[in-house]
Design a protein around this motif. Structure first.
Motif, PDB file in Angstrom:
ATOM      1  N   ILE A 121       0.836  -1.200   0.000  1.00 41.37           N
ATOM      2  CA  ILE A 121       0.000   0.000   0.000  1.00 41.37           C
ATOM      3  C   ILE A 121       0.873   1.253   0.000  1.00 41.37           C
ATOM      4  CG2 ILE A 121      -1.620   1.378   1.377  1.00 41.37           C
ATOM      5  CD1 ILE A 121      -2.893  -1.244   2.273  1.00 41.37           C
ATOM      6  N   ILE A 122       1.990   1.215   0.657  1.00 39.99           N
ATOM      7  CA  ILE A 122       2.865   2.383   0.757  1.00 39.99           C
ATOM      8  C   ILE A 122       3.994   2.343  -0.271  1.00 39.99           C
ATOM      9  CG2 ILE A 122       4.460   3.636   2.280  1.00 39.99           C
ATOM     10  CD1 ILE A 122       2.669   2.703   4.603  1.00 39.99           C
ATOM     11  N   PHE A 123       4.599   1.188  -0.457  1.00 42.75           N
ATOM     12  CA  PHE A 123       5.733   1.094  -1.378  1.00 42.75           C
ATOM     13  C   PHE A 123       5.902  -0.355  -1.818  1.00 42.75           C
ATOM     14  CE2 PHE A 123      10.283   0.501  -2.264  1.00 42.75           C
ATOM     15  CZ  PHE A 123      10.492   1.503  -3.190  1.00 42.75           C
ATOM     16  N   GLU A 124       5.996  -0.553  -3.147  1.00 44.12           N
ATOM     17  CA  GLU A 124       6.181  -1.908  -3.659  1.00 44.12           C
ATOM     18  C   GLU A 124       7.646  -2.169  -3.993  1.00 44.12           C
ATOM     19  OE1 GLU A 124       4.621  -4.523  -7.440  1.00 44.12           O
ATOM     20  OE2 GLU A 124       3.219  -3.128  -6.510  1.00 44.12           O
ATOM     21  N   SER A 125       8.181  -1.351  -4.916  1.00 45.18           N
ATOM     22  CA  SER A 125       9.593  -1.511  -5.277  1.00 45.18           C
ATOM     23  C   SER A 125      10.053  -0.289  -6.062  1.00 45.18           C
ATOM     24  CB  SER A 125       9.793  -2.768  -6.126  1.00 45.18           C
ATOM     25  OG  SER A 125       9.242  -2.582  -7.422  1.00 45.18           O
ATOM     26  N   TRP A 126      11.360  -0.073  -6.080  1.00 43.90           N
ATOM     27  CA  TRP A 126      11.910   1.035  -6.855  1.00 43.90           C
ATOM     28  C   TRP A 126      11.695   0.812  -8.348  1.00 43.90           C
ATOM     29  CZ3 TRP A 126      12.373   5.521  -5.017  1.00 43.90           C
ATOM     30  CH2 TRP A 126      12.735   5.726  -3.695  1.00 43.90           C
ATOM     31  N   SER A 127      11.818  -0.409  -8.816  1.00 46.41           N
ATOM     32  CA  SER A 127      11.633  -0.667 -10.253  1.00 46.41           C
ATOM     33  C   SER A 127      10.204  -0.359 -10.680  1.00 46.41           C
ATOM     34  CB  SER A 127      12.024  -2.099 -10.610  1.00 46.41           C
ATOM     35  OG  SER A 127      11.171  -3.025  -9.986  1.00 46.41           O
ATOM     36  N   LYS A 128       9.237  -0.733  -9.844  1.00 50.84           N
ATOM     37  CA  LYS A 128       7.835  -0.437 -10.149  1.00 50.84           C
ATOM     38  C   LYS A 128       7.601   1.081 -10.123  1.00 50.84           C
ATOM     39  CE  LYS A 128       3.397  -1.434 -10.580  1.00 50.84           C
ATOM     40  NZ  LYS A 128       2.823  -1.821 -11.818  1.00 50.84           N
ATOM     41  N   THR A 129       8.181   1.784  -9.158  1.00 49.42           N
ATOM     42  CA  THR A 129       8.036   3.239  -9.052  1.00 49.42           C
ATOM     43  C   THR A 129       8.660   3.929 -10.268  1.00 49.42           C
ATOM     44  OG1 THR A 129       8.040   3.069  -6.649  1.00 49.42           O
ATOM     45  CG2 THR A 129       8.482   5.248  -7.582  1.00 49.42           C
ATOM     46  N   LEU A 130       9.829   3.474 -10.706  1.00 50.96           N
ATOM     47  CA  LEU A 130      10.471   4.049 -11.904  1.00 50.96           C
ATOM     48  C   LEU A 130       9.669   3.736 -13.170  1.00 50.96           C
ATOM     49  CD1 LEU A 130      14.239   3.405 -11.071  1.00 50.96           C
ATOM     50  CD2 LEU A 130      13.000   5.582 -11.043  1.00 50.96           C
ATOM     51  N   GLU A 131       9.092   2.548 -13.219  1.00 52.21           N
ATOM     52  CA  GLU A 131       8.236   2.172 -14.356  1.00 52.21           C
ATOM     53  C   GLU A 131       7.031   3.119 -14.436  1.00 52.21           C
ATOM     54  OE1 GLU A 131       5.157  -1.418 -15.471  1.00 52.21           O
ATOM     55  OE2 GLU A 131       7.004  -1.962 -14.406  1.00 52.21           O
ATOM     56  N   VAL A 132       6.408   3.374 -13.311  1.00 55.01           N
ATOM     57  CA  VAL A 132       5.266   4.285 -13.267  1.00 55.01           C
ATOM     58  C   VAL A 132       5.700   5.701 -13.667  1.00 55.01           C
ATOM     59  CG1 VAL A 132       3.619   5.403 -11.701  1.00 55.01           C
ATOM     60  CG2 VAL A 132       3.934   2.932 -11.616  1.00 55.01           C
ATOM     61  N   ALA A 133       6.874   6.133 -13.226  1.00 53.87           N
ATOM     62  CA  ALA A 133       7.379   7.459 -13.593  1.00 53.87           C
ATOM     63  C   ALA A 133       7.549   7.576 -15.108  1.00 53.87           C
ATOM     64  CB  ALA A 133       8.701   7.738 -12.873  1.00 53.87           C
ATOM     65  N   LEU A 134       8.130   6.573 -15.714  1.00 56.43           N
ATOM     66  CA  LEU A 134       8.328   6.570 -17.161  1.00 56.43           C
ATOM     67  C   LEU A 134       6.992   6.548 -17.896  1.00 56.43           C
ATOM     68  CD1 LEU A 134      10.248   6.483 -19.559  1.00 56.43           C
ATOM     69  CD2 LEU A 134      10.289   3.987 -19.334  1.00 56.43           C
ATOM     70  N   LEU A 135       6.086   5.706 -17.455  1.00 54.58           N
ATOM     71  CA  LEU A 135       4.760   5.648 -18.075  1.00 54.58           C
ATOM     72  C   LEU A 135       4.025   6.978 -17.938  1.00 54.58           C
ATOM     73  CD1 LEU A 135       3.602   2.068 -17.022  1.00 54.58           C
ATOM     74  CD2 LEU A 135       4.173   2.868 -19.330  1.00 54.58           C
ATOM     75  N   THR A 136       4.214   7.664 -16.822  1.00 59.14           N
ATOM     76  CA  THR A 136       3.580   8.964 -16.610  1.00 59.14           C
ATOM     77  C   THR A 136       4.096   9.980 -17.623  1.00 59.14           C
ATOM     78  OG1 THR A 136       3.309   8.524 -14.264  1.00 59.14           O
ATOM     79  CG2 THR A 136       3.220  10.836 -14.957  1.00 59.14           C
ATOM     80  N   ILE A 137       5.407  10.022 -17.805  1.00 61.54           N
ATOM     81  CA  ILE A 137       5.984  10.963 -18.772  1.00 61.54           C
ATOM     82  C   ILE A 137       5.451  10.670 -20.170  1.00 61.54           C
ATOM     83  CG2 ILE A 137       8.131  11.683 -19.906  1.00 61.54           C
ATOM     84  CD1 ILE A 137       9.506  11.173 -17.134  1.00 61.54           C
TER      85      ILE A 137
END
Length: 176
Positions: free
Chosen positions: A4-20
């Protein structure tokens, strides 16, 4: 529960890239579709409102975790600020990122090329003139579609004062 708070750095970076990628894609589609889609929004307002609303909905429904949602919101807002800053500092970027007003009707003539580019019909122009409370189209000097999609109706001036249409008039003369 920790997802709920944090899954992984790779998932967070993936979401960042998809957002851009998603933000730029939506912005391009809005610019391609023309001013009429914006209806009183500028491109920044429209894209930011839609994307922020969508992200917030996913965050509220728990479909993205808090860290990912926060990264997405940060990126959206940062990109909006970056685009605004680039637009203010560079005429070329301003022209690329922002729509400009276009004449649709001028001195009794419908400017069909501009009308086609902006996807505006003669009936819509006449309707805008009526909404302004004018019954006599011969009293209208110009109709301009503004960057937010609204149509401005400019009545002819009897005193020959300075014109708010200077740049747009020049474009019409250059095209003739």
């Amino acid at each position: 529960m920790t997802d709920i708070i944090f899954e992984s750095w790779s998932k967070t970076l993936e979401v960042a890239l998809l957002t851009i990628i998603s933000f730029v894609t939506l912005f391009v589609f809005i610019r391609i579709s023309g001013k009429r889609t914006l209806a009183k929004f500028n491109a920044f307002d429209f894209v930011v409102t839609i994307t922020l609303g969508s992200v917030l909905a996913y965050m509220m429904l728990g479909q993205v975790n808090l860290a990912e949602g926060t990264v997405v919101l940060f990126i959206i807002i940062a990109m909006q600020l970056l685009f605004a800053k680039l637009s203010r500092r560079s005429h070329v970027m301003d022209k690329l990122l922002n729509a400009s007003p276009k004449l649709l009707f001028y001195q009794g003539l419908y400017l069909h090329d501009n009308m086609e580019k902006e996807m505006v019909s003669k009936d819509e122009i006449v309707s805008a003139i009526r909404q302004r409370g004018l019954a006599d189209i011969s009293k209208v000097l110009a109709v301009v579609i503004e960057p937010n999609g609204e149509m401005s109706i400019i009545e002819g001036s009897k005193d020959g004062g300075s014109s708010t249409l200077h740049q747009l008039e020049k474009a019409v003369q250059d095209a003739s």
